[in-house]
Design a protein around this motif. Structure first.
Motif, mmCIF file in Angstrom:
data_model
loop_
_atom_site.group_PDB
_atom_site.id
_atom_site.type_symbol
_atom_site.label_atom_id
_atom_site.label_comp_id
_atom_site.label_asym_id
_atom_site.label_seq_id
_atom_site.Cartn_x
_atom_site.Cartn_y
_atom_site.Cartn_z
ATOM 1 N N THR A 144 -7.433 0.010 -7.526
ATOM 2 C CA THR A 144 -6.778 -0.921 -7.649
ATOM 3 C C THR A 144 -7.445 -2.299 -7.056
ATOM 4 O O THR A 144 -8.486 -2.205 -6.434
ATOM 5 C CB THR A 144 -5.497 -1.092 -7.061
ATOM 6 O OG1 THR A 144 -5.671 -0.654 -5.691
ATOM 7 C CG2 THR A 144 -4.603 0.129 -7.707
ATOM 8 N N GLY A 150 -1.965 -1.932 -5.661
ATOM 9 C CA GLY A 150 -1.306 -0.575 -5.359
ATOM 10 C C GLY A 150 0.105 -0.499 -5.289
ATOM 11 O O GLY A 150 0.923 0.214 -5.817
ATOM 12 N N LEU A 282 -1.899 5.224 -0.617
ATOM 13 C CA LEU A 282 -2.570 3.969 -0.719
ATOM 14 C C LEU A 282 -3.559 3.597 0.138
ATOM 15 O O LEU A 282 -3.654 3.813 1.461
ATOM 16 C CB LEU A 282 -1.216 2.863 -0.468
ATOM 17 C CG LEU A 282 0.025 2.839 -1.262
ATOM 18 C CD1 LEU A 282 1.089 1.972 -0.829
ATOM 19 C CD2 LEU A 282 -0.311 2.381 -2.762
ATOM 20 N N VAL A 298 -5.132 3.972 -5.630
ATOM 21 C CA VAL A 298 -3.698 4.874 -5.135
ATOM 22 C C VAL A 298 -3.838 6.351 -5.508
ATOM 23 O O VAL A 298 -4.659 6.538 -6.721
ATOM 24 C CB VAL A 298 -2.501 4.174 -6.316
ATOM 25 C CG1 VAL A 298 -1.402 5.169 -6.315
ATOM 26 C CG2 VAL A 298 -2.277 2.934 -5.982
#
Length: 466
Positions: A144, A150, A282, A298
């Motif tokens: 991400t 995320g 995360l 993630v």
């Protein structure tokens, strides 16, 4: 934060707009339905105080450039080397070639749009396995644009209806509360205690939501050296939270930006303890490598089954949403991150040994500075106290006066020291008599002078509040 502002240059004759105004007379107000928009017609999130907090801090910092700032949770610049970027990217390109990629494949990997879910999942999975004891397949990872994206993607995927609720600790990182407000996700705050979050309090909040006819979908937590309060969940609490998630059928959103830049051996992540796929993890490389890369990830290895019984991973659903948001994460940034991981054999903890020691010393310096400038008898008389985190970037300091934006302005203007009001981090209100201090970005000399200035400010405000 103000990189998009336009600076209108002025001359002795005034601006071009001034000249046009002189010729044409007063400029009319925009007509309704024209270019002028009413704020009440925009999404409610743009009026949320959460979205104004960083702008206000930036404004204060720019207005008082000589002030010493304990506000930014940024990595220390001294660990960055301009040549690192090129070395990291070159290492990744060499890695691709060694894995059998053709020169055309390598060009495509760095110059073209990449796969939405990312192109360095194999490298990330190897690193997570050796460094964090997190053993997940590469396909369960979505790369991400920082952990912040995320959060947005995970909330959008999980929150399916108006009765779905996100539980958060309070105080809480503003990034998750801001993402929730952007998506109209209902938040329920679980008040943090002196030593962090209590699973009994989480369970009470879950039962209360069920009684209201709502479904607690997930609980967001920073288990290691949290932002903003610096608390860490002990091992017993980690196991208890996972048991609670299994009993009440919710997911845990685990955010871990500070654990590998803190001194000592960290406790296991919730994800490494997760045996029932209850944790969505995360991750971010902003603190462990460098924030300019804007690369996070993630881990979403939960199974998702459709009405026909066909299954896939939650990561696949998150990637679909990402394709409509940022399309993919920068290929060059991914290359730089992967190159750094390859250079350290995936062991970010070893790569960050010096950084973790530096941040540990910085935290100790701030605590020592507070002890020296506000000794025990003095702080008892004032009603001042603070916690003593063992790592991370932040600590919490409680004061007997209202620590709001007006007090922050006086602190910067009259005493030359900047901090962050803790009230920014309470989604349902609170924290009006506490401040957050960031310990990561200042030198030892700045910390020594900054804590002295802060002590003088606290003494003056405490006297005025009596």
């Amino acid at each position: 934060m103000s990189g998009g502002d336009i600076d209108i240059q002025q001359t002795g004759a005034g601006t071009l707009d001034d000249t046009l105004d002189d010729r044409a007379g007063p400029r009319p107000e925009p007509a309704a339905g024209g270019a002028g928009l009413r704020k009440e017609d925009l999404h409610a999130s743009v009026s949320s105080p959460v979205l104004d907090t960083m702008n206000f801090l930036n404004e204060i910092t720019l207005r008082y450039p000589e002030a010493i700032s304990f506000a930014p949770g940024r990595p220390y610049d001294g660990f960055f080397d301009n040549e690192q970027i090129f070395t990291h990217i070159r290492r990744f390109l060499d890695h691709l070639a060694a894995e059998g990629s053709t020169p055309q494949d390598v060009r495509t990997a760095v110059f073209q749009y990449g796969p939405t879910a990312g192109q360095i999942q194999d490298v990330l999975a190897d690193s997570l396995r050796v460094d964090e004891d997190i053993d997940v397949p590469p396909e369960s990872i979505v790369v991400t644009v920082g952990a912040q994206e995320g959060m947005l993607l995970v909330l959008r995927a999980l929150m399916g209806g108006p009765d779905d609720v996100l539980l958060v600790s309070s105080p809480c990182y503003v990034g998750i509360t801001g993402a929730a407000r952007l998506l109209d996700v209902t938040l329920t705050a679980v008040e943090e205690r002196e030593n962090g979050i209590s699973c009994d309090d989480v369970e009470a909040a879950i039962l209360a939501e069920h009684a209201r006819g709502r479904r607690p979908r997930a609980f967001y937590v920073v288990p290691d050296h949290s932002n903003p309060s610096g608390t860490t969940m002990d091992l017993k609490a980690r196991h208890a939270l996972l048991d609670l998630a299994a009993r009440h059928d919710f997911l845990v959103l685990e955010d871990t930006p500070y654990r590998l830049v803190s001194p000592g051996t960290p406790l296991p992540t919730l994800k490494s303890l997760d045996r029932e796929r209850r944790v969505v993890h995360l991750g971010s490389f902003s603190k462990t490598l460098f924030p300019g890369a804007r690369v996070g990830f993630v881990i979403a290895d939960q199974r998702v089954v459709d009405a026909d019984g066909r299954g896939g991973l939650l990561a696949d659903e998150i990637a679909k949403i990402k394709s409509m948001v940022t399309v993919n994460t920068s290929s060059l940034s991914q290359a730089a991150v992967a190159g750094a991981l390859l250079a350290s054999d995936g062991r970010l903890s070893e790569l960050n040994t010096d950084a973790a020691a530096y941040y540990g010393r910085a935290m100790s310096s701030v605590l020592a500075g507070l002890d020296r400038t506000i000794p025990a008898d003095r702080r008892a008389a004032l009603g001042v106290r603070w916690n003593r985190p063992t790592g991370g970037f932040f600590l919490r300091l409680e004061v007997p006066f209202r620590a709001d934006n007006a007090a922050l302005t006086r602190s910067a203007q009259d005493f030359g020291v900047i901090w962050t009001p803790m009230s920014y981090f309470y989604p349902e209100g609170g924290g009006e008599h506490a401040i957050r201090l960031s310990t990561s970005y200042l030198t030892t000399a700045e910390i020594e002078e900054g804590t002295a200035r802060l002590a003088r400010f606290i003494a003056a405000e405490s006297a005025a509040a009596r």
